[in-house]
Design a protein around this motif. Structure first.
Motif, PDB file in Angstrom:
ATOM      1  N   THR A   1       0.843  -1.203   0.000  1.00 50.36           N
ATOM      2  CA  THR A   1       0.000   0.000   0.000  1.00 50.36           C
ATOM      3  C   THR A   1       0.874   1.247   0.000  1.00 50.36           C
ATOM      4  OG1 THR A   1      -1.683  -1.201   1.246  1.00 50.36           O
ATOM      5  CG2 THR A   1      -1.843   1.204   1.211  1.00 50.36           C
ATOM      6  N   PRO A   2       0.703   2.150  -0.955  1.00 48.69           N
ATOM      7  CA  PRO A   2       1.530   3.372  -0.973  1.00 48.69           C
ATOM      8  C   PRO A   2       1.217   4.278   0.200  1.00 48.69           C
ATOM      9  CG  PRO A   2      -0.162   3.474  -2.671  1.00 48.69           C
ATOM     10  CD  PRO A   2      -0.229   2.099  -2.097  1.00 48.69           C
ATOM     11  N   ASP A   3       2.160   5.168   0.507  1.00 53.50           N
ATOM     12  CA  ASP A   3       1.995   6.053   1.658  1.00 53.50           C
ATOM     13  C   ASP A   3       0.813   6.992   1.475  1.00 53.50           C
ATOM     14  OD1 ASP A   3       4.176   4.841   2.744  1.00 53.50           O
ATOM     15  OD2 ASP A   3       5.606   6.362   2.060  1.00 53.50           O
ATOM     16  N   TRP A   4       0.618   7.467   0.235  1.00 56.26           N
ATOM     17  CA  TRP A   4      -0.469   8.416   0.031  1.00 56.26           C
ATOM     18  C   TRP A   4      -1.830   7.765   0.256  1.00 56.26           C
ATOM     19  CZ3 TRP A   4      -4.108   7.180  -3.574  1.00 56.26           C
ATOM     20  CH2 TRP A   4      -3.749   6.270  -4.568  1.00 56.26           C
ATOM     21  N   ALA A   5      -1.948   6.475  -0.081  1.00 57.33           N
ATOM     22  CA  ALA A   5      -3.215   5.783   0.141  1.00 57.33           C
ATOM     23  C   ALA A   5      -3.460   5.548   1.622  1.00 57.33           C
ATOM     24  CB  ALA A   5      -3.222   4.459  -0.618  1.00 57.33           C
ATOM     25  N   ALA A   6      -2.406   5.182   2.366  1.00 55.82           N
ATOM     26  CA  ALA A   6      -2.564   4.985   3.804  1.00 55.82           C
ATOM     27  C   ALA A   6      -2.933   6.288   4.506  1.00 55.82           C
ATOM     28  CB  ALA A   6      -1.285   4.403   4.392  1.00 55.82           C
ATOM     29  N   THR A   7      -2.324   7.398   4.066  1.00 60.49           N
ATOM     30  CA  THR A   7      -2.649   8.700   4.657  1.00 60.49           C
ATOM     31  C   THR A   7      -4.086   9.101   4.351  1.00 60.49           C
ATOM     32  OG1 THR A   7      -0.333   9.351   4.384  1.00 60.49           O
ATOM     33  CG2 THR A   7      -1.933  11.107   4.776  1.00 60.49           C
ATOM     34  N   ALA A   8      -4.523   8.836   3.117  1.00 59.62           N
ATOM     35  CA  ALA A   8      -5.901   9.169   2.752  1.00 59.62           C
ATOM     36  C   ALA A   8      -6.906   8.341   3.542  1.00 59.62           C
ATOM     37  CB  ALA A   8      -6.100   8.965   1.250  1.00 59.62           C
TER      38      ALA A   8
ATOM     39  N   LEU B   1      18.040   7.008  -4.912  1.00 56.91           N
ATOM     40  CA  LEU B   1      18.477   7.397  -3.581  1.00 56.91           C
ATOM     41  C   LEU B   1      17.233   7.660  -2.744  1.00 56.91           C
ATOM     42  CD1 LEU B   1      21.394   9.806  -4.561  1.00 56.91           C
ATOM     43  CD2 LEU B   1      21.544   7.406  -3.887  1.00 56.91           C
ATOM     44  N   LYS B   2      16.940   6.747  -1.821  1.00 55.90           N
ATOM     45  CA  LYS B   2      15.684   6.802  -1.081  1.00 55.90           C
ATOM     46  C   LYS B   2      15.630   7.981  -0.119  1.00 55.90           C
ATOM     47  CE  LYS B   2      14.867   1.827  -1.370  1.00 55.90           C
ATOM     48  NZ  LYS B   2      14.588   0.585  -0.617  1.00 55.90           N
ATOM     49  N   ASP B   3      16.772   8.492   0.324  1.00 51.13           N
ATOM     50  CA  ASP B   3      16.760   9.619   1.248  1.00 51.13           C
ATOM     51  C   ASP B   3      16.263  10.892   0.587  1.00 51.13           C
ATOM     52  OD1 ASP B   3      18.080   8.616   3.821  1.00 51.13           O
ATOM     53  OD2 ASP B   3      19.464   7.907   2.301  1.00 51.13           O
ATOM     54  N   PHE B   4      16.314  10.956  -0.739  1.00 52.15           N
ATOM     55  CA  PHE B   4      15.859  12.147  -1.461  1.00 52.15           C
ATOM     56  C   PHE B   4      14.557  11.910  -2.210  1.00 52.15           C
ATOM     57  CE2 PHE B   4      20.488  12.466  -1.215  1.00 52.15           C
ATOM     58  CZ  PHE B   4      20.629  13.722  -0.651  1.00 52.15           C
ATOM     59  N   SER B   5      14.178  10.664  -2.441  1.00 52.17           N
ATOM     60  CA  SER B   5      13.011  10.385  -3.267  1.00 52.17           C
ATOM     61  C   SER B   5      11.710  10.726  -2.565  1.00 52.17           C
ATOM     62  CB  SER B   5      12.986   8.903  -3.658  1.00 52.17           C
ATOM     63  OG  SER B   5      12.950   8.074  -2.499  1.00 52.17           O
ATOM     64  N   THR B   6      11.689  10.809  -1.235  1.00 57.37           N
ATOM     65  CA  THR B   6      10.455  11.092  -0.499  1.00 57.37           C
ATOM     66  C   THR B   6      10.364  12.527  -0.038  1.00 57.37           C
ATOM     67  OG1 THR B   6      11.503  10.351   1.573  1.00 57.37           O
ATOM     68  CG2 THR B   6      10.235   8.739   0.310  1.00 57.37           C
ATOM     69  N   GLN B   7      11.321  13.387  -0.432  1.00 53.91           N
ATOM     70  CA  GLN B   7      11.275  14.774   0.009  1.00 53.91           C
ATOM     71  C   GLN B   7      10.277  15.552  -0.816  1.00 53.91           C
ATOM     72  OE1 GLN B   7      15.189  16.499   0.102  1.00 53.91           O
ATOM     73  NE2 GLN B   7      15.947  15.036   1.577  1.00 53.91           N
TER      74      GLN B   7
END
Length: 521
Positions: free
Chosen positions: A127-134, A515-521
């Motif tokens: 489940t993507p983060d945006w779906a869990a937040t919604a 680079l996961k540290d920058f992909s979620t910013q």
């Protein structure tokens, strides 16, 4: 056969409701109407009972959350009654073997088969983060159930919320944004599909360069087959956009204009090509670009434009010529025109512009000396020698103006602070650190967008690449490893926001990592 054995109504709640319809020809219309009215009355009474239960449940919100009414639940829109009777063999299907919970397991029921398929799909596609937040915003009661407003309940709620507030030193409003820092030691990186897998180069990759705008996810790849390829980088398929063939120019240097509207292609020729992204046309510069301004015989002596660099604004292009000459090309009109030059005492090995707002040009000579030029006055404002003098050959600065790195033929890389960039620095600045992670000649130096990472590489030997954490000037221990298929690295570049790093090698491949540290910013 009765009608009840042939028909049933499948409602949206996933519950099967069978109507007792009798096929008696003597039944009149009045009886049917009475039956319908009685059913409607039953439904009204049921609805009133449900409303009374909801009103009574408002006093106890915890019981309401635990025992939801049927009107609040939504079942599947389609339910196949034959699923329970279905029998599926897992051992006979190659794809179904991964669903087995035991090696000896073979035949399972339809419901169990559906459950395992859902579990396998959620495992592959979480489940993507945006779906869990919604979902949390849509159903806050399920995310965190309320408790009665007693003193003990309020204290427990405060105990649950207090660690979340005290877990970070930043303000509460800033907790939703990720800090622009990357930890040292372990690099969070993931390999993706090759950037040029849709159209692989037939020769060595000479240059890879991301578009300067973060809204344009385009990667440019230039190779020795005299072709320029553009790819749309999405991290999954990376579709191929276009290929431009330039038979007259063996491309060795390719870069986007800082404005992002065109691409400059240069090589061991006295002319260059520009590719306009809007019109999709490639234009060659006229021969005799240098004119008679800087030569005595009236014949252009410089036969190469391999070493060149745009200033941050894109208005001036600096091109290294022979015998220490550095030509300044005015790029504001769209076509290059030489407007001046400066000269150092040794052959030019590398060029870099300062990004601290001073508009100064730095040039590195083969004698390991660095010249700092004031382009407006056409004069040298500072001159210093690289510490150690290890045969310096490559120089690169970051996009912020905090660091300057110089690589040598022995593999050593000196990293200077802002004093190495500023014209007010001393004549002998000391490096912050000398990196000795590579033992062969440095051929690639690239900083990321926020000056937290620098990639150093050499194409002399295989797998000669390291990623350096700039705040601590230490190399990451977990990447690259001995099994990372880097090959002979020929070019490296970060995306505009460092979500991706592209690595070109001598086999025509462009490896792509996230680079996961920058992909979620």
């Amino acid at each position: 056969m009765l009608d009840t054995d042939l028909f049933f109504v499948d409602d949206a709640m996933g519950q099967r409701r069978d109507f007792n319809v009798q096929s008696e020809p003597d039944v009149g219309e009045s009886d049917g109407e009475d039956d319908i009215q009685s059913r409607m009355g039953d439904e009204d009474e049921t609805q009133e009972d449900e409303e009374e239960e909801e009103e009574g449940g408002s006093d106890d919100e915890e019981s309401e959350a635990q025992i939801p009414t049927a009107s609040k639940q939504k079942g599947p829109t389609w339910t196949d009654p034959d699923d329970p009777a279905l029998q599926v063999s897992l051992a006979g299907d190659k794809r179904g073997r991964k669903l087995r919970e035991a090696v000896s397991e073979d035949v399972i029921g339809g419901r169990d088969y559906e459950r395992r398929l859902r579990r396998q799909f959620e495992k592959i596609n979480p489940t993507p983060d945006w779906a869990a937040t919604a979902r949390k915003k849509l159903h806050p009661a399920k995310a965190k159930r309320r408790r009665p407003s007693t003193s003990s309940a309020s204290e427990s709620d405060e105990d649950n919320e207090l660690p979340d507030v005290l877990a970070d030193a930043r303000g509460i409003l800033q907790q939703g944004r990720k800090a622009n820092t990357i930890p040292q030691g372990i690099l969070s990186i993931e390999r993706l599909r090759d950037a040029n897998l849709a159209a692989r180069s037939e020769g060595e990759v000479k240059a890879v360069h991301f578009h300067p705008s973060p809204e344009v996810p385009v990667l440019m790849v230039a190779s020795t087959d005299r072709r320029l390829r553009l790819f749309n980088i999405n991290g999954h398929t990376n579709p191929h956009l276009q290929t431009v063939h330039i038979p007259e120019l063996p491309v060795t240097t390719a870069m986007f204009h800082p404005g992002g509207a065109s691409i400059l292609l240069t090589g061991p020729r006295p002319f260059y090509y520009t590719y306009d992204l809007m019109s999709g046309t490639a234009l060659r510069s006229p021969r005799g670009l240098w004119g008679t301004t800087f030569t005595k015989t009236g014949v252009a002596q410089d036969s190469s434009m391999e070493i060149c660099a745009f200033d941050p604004s894109g208005e001036v292009l600096a091109v290294a010529g022979r015998s220490g000459q550095i030509h300044l090309v005015d790029w504001r009109a769209g076509q290059g025109q030489v407007v001046g030059s400066v000269k150092m005492n040794a052959a030019v090995k590398s060029l870099a512009w300062s990004h601290d707002g001073s508009g100064q040009l730095m040039s590195l000579g083969e004698n390991s000396e660095v010249y700092v030029w004031d382009i407006g006055e056409r004069r040298c404002v500072n001159r210093w020698k690289d510490d150690g003098g290890f045969g310096s050959r490559l120089m690169a600065g970051d996009r912020v103006g905090k660091y300057l790195s110089i690589g040598s033929r022995t593999g050593l890389v000196n990293v200077y602070g802002s004093e190495g960039v500023s014209s007010l620095a001393s004549n002998s600045p000391k490096p912050l650190k000398t990196l000795g992670n590579i033992t062969t000649a440095i051929t690639s130096l690239r900083f990321n967008h926020d000056s937290s990472l620098v990639a150093i590489a050499s194409n002399v030997k295989k797998d000669q690449m390291r990623m350096i954490h700039l705040p601590t000037l230490t190399a990451f221990s977990n990447w690259p490893t001995s099994s990372t298929p880097l090959g002979h690295v020929t070019s490296v570049d970060f995306s505009a926001r460092s979500e991706y790093i592209a690595i070109g090698n001598s086999r025509g491949r462009v490896l792509l990592y996230q680079l996961k540290d920058f992909s979620t910013q």
